[in-house]
Design a protein around this motif. Structure first.
Motif, mmCIF file in Angstrom:
data_model
loop_
_atom_site.group_PDB
_atom_site.id
_atom_site.type_symbol
_atom_site.label_atom_id
_atom_site.label_comp_id
_atom_site.label_asym_id
_atom_site.label_seq_id
_atom_site.Cartn_x
_atom_site.Cartn_y
_atom_site.Cartn_z
ATOM 1 N N LEU A 178 6.559 12.622 5.819
ATOM 2 C CA LEU A 178 6.383 11.936 4.535
ATOM 3 C C LEU A 178 6.507 10.426 4.706
ATOM 4 C CD1 LEU A 178 8.272 14.299 2.081
ATOM 5 C CD2 LEU A 178 5.823 13.978 2.311
ATOM 6 N N ILE A 181 7.977 5.833 -4.263
ATOM 7 C CA ILE A 181 9.032 6.849 -4.399
ATOM 8 C C ILE A 181 9.252 7.579 -3.079
ATOM 9 C CG2 ILE A 181 9.725 8.938 -5.605
ATOM 10 C CD1 ILE A 181 8.010 8.031 -7.948
ATOM 11 N N ILE A 182 8.158 8.108 -2.505
ATOM 12 C CA ILE A 182 8.305 8.907 -1.284
ATOM 13 C C ILE A 182 8.715 8.018 -0.112
ATOM 14 C CG2 ILE A 182 7.059 10.386 0.326
ATOM 15 C CD1 ILE A 182 5.636 11.585 -1.957
ATOM 16 N N TRP A 185 3.204 9.194 5.988
ATOM 17 C CA TRP A 185 2.161 9.240 4.979
ATOM 18 C C TRP A 185 2.377 8.161 3.926
ATOM 19 C CZ3 TRP A 185 2.361 10.010 -0.268
ATOM 20 C CH2 TRP A 185 1.114 10.132 -0.886
ATOM 21 N N ALA A 186 3.639 8.022 3.479
ATOM 22 C CA ALA A 186 3.922 7.139 2.349
ATOM 23 C C ALA A 186 3.841 5.665 2.723
ATOM 24 C CB ALA A 186 5.306 7.447 1.786
ATOM 25 N N GLY A 230 1.457 4.153 3.944
ATOM 26 C CA GLY A 230 0.149 3.654 3.546
ATOM 27 C C GLY A 230 -0.504 2.764 4.579
ATOM 28 N N THR A 284 0.807 -1.215 0.000
ATOM 29 C CA THR A 284 0.000 0.000 0.000
ATOM 30 C C THR A 284 0.842 1.266 0.000
ATOM 31 O OG1 THR A 284 -0.086 -0.277 2.375
ATOM 32 C CG2 THR A 284 -2.019 -0.959 1.136
ATOM 33 N N ALA A 285 2.177 1.115 0.066
ATOM 34 C CA ALA A 285 3.025 2.299 0.202
ATOM 35 C C ALA A 285 3.181 3.012 -1.133
ATOM 36 C CB ALA A 285 4.392 1.902 0.740
ATOM 37 N N ASP A 286 3.500 4.304 -1.033
ATOM 38 C CA ASP A 286 3.861 5.068 -2.217
ATOM 39 C C ASP A 286 5.364 4.871 -2.412
ATOM 40 O OD1 ASP A 286 2.897 8.011 -3.667
ATOM 41 O OD2 ASP A 286 4.993 7.440 -3.607
#
Lengths: 200, 337
Positions: free
Chosen positions: B141, B86-87, B144-145, B147, B82-84
């Protein structure tokens, strides 16, 4: 000079990414890059104080709040949902308004002798702006703003105006679908009634 | 070859080479200090809790940091689905770079040849605050990233906490700047040649200590990673080397804060009681070490604060107290000065 162009490319590229990116967090990160590059630009102009303050105020305080709000409001990773495309409707009025504004600006600017100072303003040479000890001084800065750099100054004012109007448009209730505002509270109160009835 | 020869030779070397070499030396030393302050913490905590602490790797457990580093290196680096991506991968680097960047402007000692540090900037204290204020992005970040909910909660807490306490921290430091009349760190140390600022600025120092602990997310203000409620806080999902980077950043921030406290309030490399036989660098290290010891002491002694109390304390007590301290200092300096 190489440093200037490297920083300028980073600045412009990150600004474009900020606008084009659909994910709000990516926009914020690229805005972060933009702010830091801008601070670096100030450093190359020997304006250390402005550079540091740029980081402390904008990067360290304001943008952190952006991240905070975005993390709170849109914890999902997907981009914001797009509203209806209203560009065709407003295209003609917007073009007319832009052309008119551009016309006024051009008219006004051609009547001001750019690059010359009125006789009563005494400063160091305007060309020295950007060199050590001169950059920060308020008088020189103001003189440069209204003579040699009048066009960028006016354009900046115009862009800020656009941003303000944009916020008003995006933030106003009219952009939310009209059914949204009326239905939701009713539904809620109905639900509440049913819960109250069930409890009785 | 005398010292003068060496100095002449140094003048022929291009400035960027000098700065790079200085930066590499400082970073290597700082990383070593990080590794052993970690061992120091574990040992001190163990002794305070009547345990032996790490004592298996090397004599008295002295090789423990190397063993820890090897463990970190060989652990698998996981990225949640679920992670973003790049960030998620960028965030630890933001934290670490900001933590290391602060050491660029910290002067450690002084000799006739000049300041012992990478750079002596006029607005030194401002630069440190600027660099460390970017460090928040690493944590927020990362949370948030990742997820998932625990990191997000940890990150939101940390952002709120760090913004709140940064205000009081800056306010508490301005008193020193007014007394010294300069923002240059070496200038502030010179101004303390007679009296260390811990004496006229005792309230500022107390507020600085409290806010510093909160800024570095250490106990009793470690709500960011509160294990009992948030699993691991913002770094719950991180493993292996990326977790290691956050870990290094946290300790480097502690060391930075200790160095700033030493420079601003404890007289920097000035020797106490005229004991100038001992070199200034040793005094600097001793004072900063004392501050780090205090950190560990607090961690073993105090329980974690509740989140609402933490925020109330920051906004309703620390900030007004720091402002009052600043106003009184300014008034006294204006009357006497």
């Amino acid at each position: 000079m190489i440093l200037f162009f490297a920083l300028a490319i980073v600045l412009v590229a990150s600004a474009i990414v900020t606008i084009v990116q659909k994910s709000p967090v990516y926009s914020v990160v690229s805005l972060l890059v933009n702010f830091i590059a801008l601070a670096a630009m100030y450093f190359t102009l020997n304006a250390e104080f402005i550079g540091v303050i740029q980081i402390v105020v904008y990067t360290g305080a304001i943008l952190v709040l952006f991240v905070f709000v975005i993390a709170l409001l849109s914890s999902g990773i997907g981009p914001f949902s797009e509203g209806p495309d209203r560009l065709p409707k407003i295209l003609v009025p917007a073009l007319v308004a832009t052309l008119a504004a551009f016309g006024f600006l051009t008219y006004g600017l051609t009547r001001v002798p750019l690059g010359t100072l009125p006789a009563h303003v005494t400063t160091s040479t305007v060309g020295d702006v950007g060199k050590a000890n001169v950059f920060g001084s308020v008088g020189d800065f103001g003189a440069a703003l209204f003579t040699t750099h009048l066009l960028p100054f006016e354009v900046t004012a115009f862009i800020l105006m656009v941003a303000v109007i944009g916020v008003v448009v995006l933030g106003s209730d009219a952009t939310i679908a009209p059914t949204h505002g009326t239905h939701v509270p009713k539904k809620k109160s109905r639900e509440r009634e049913s819960i109250v009835k069930a409890a009785k | 070859m005398t010292v003068a020869h060496v100095l002449d030779l140094l003048n022929t070397v291009p400035w960027w080479l000098v700065v790079t070499v200085k930066a590499v030396i400082v970073l290597v030393i700082v990383q070593t200090v990080f590794a052993y302050s970690m061992l120091f913490e574990r040992k001190i905590m163990a002794w305070m809790q009547l345990r032996p602490g790490p004592n298996r790797v090397g004599p008295w457990g002295l090789m423990q940091p190397a063993a820890d580093a090897a463990k970190m290196l060989f652990k698998e680096d996981l990225t949640p689905k679920t992670a973003d991506p790049i960030i998620y991968k960028l965030a630890p680097f933001i934290s670490l770079i900001c933590a290391m960047g602060a050491f660029a402007v910290i002067p450690f000692s002084e000799s006739s040849a000049g300041i012992w540090g990478v750079a002596d900037v006029n607005a030194g204290i401002l630069v440190i605050f600027a660099i460390t204020s970017i460090g928040v992005y690493g944590i927020s970040l990362a949370g948030w990233a990742s997820g998932s909910k625990f990191p997000l909660l940890g990150a939101v807490r940390s952002t709120a906490q760090m913004i709140s306490y940064e205000l009081a921290m800056t306010m508490s430091v301005i008193g020193v700047l007014i007394l010294a009349g300069t923002t240059s760190l070496s200038g502030i140390v010179h101004a303390q040649a007679k009296v260390w600022y811990i004496i006229p600025q005792i309230f500022g120092f107390a507020i600085y200590i409290i806010t510093a602990v909160a800024e570095t997310n250490r106990a009793p203000f470690d709500l960011v990673e509160a294990e009992t409620e948030l699993v691991g806080g913002f770094h719950t999902e991180y493993s292996g080397l990326r977790f290691g980077l956050f870990f290094i950043a946290e300790y480097l921030n502690m060391i930075t804060v200790a160095c700033i406290a030493t420079l601003l309030f404890l007289g920097g490399w000035n020797a106490p009681f005229g004991l100038t036989i001992v070199p200034g660098l040793i005094w600097f290290v001793l004072k900063a070490g004392l501050f780090i010891f205090m950190y560990i002491w607090l961690r073993t002694t105090l329980p974690r604060l509740r989140y609402d109390r933490l925020m109330n304390f920051g906004w309703k007590f620390l900030l007004p107290a720091a402002t009052l301290n600043l106003m009184v200092t300014a008034a006294i300096v204006a009357v006497l000065g």
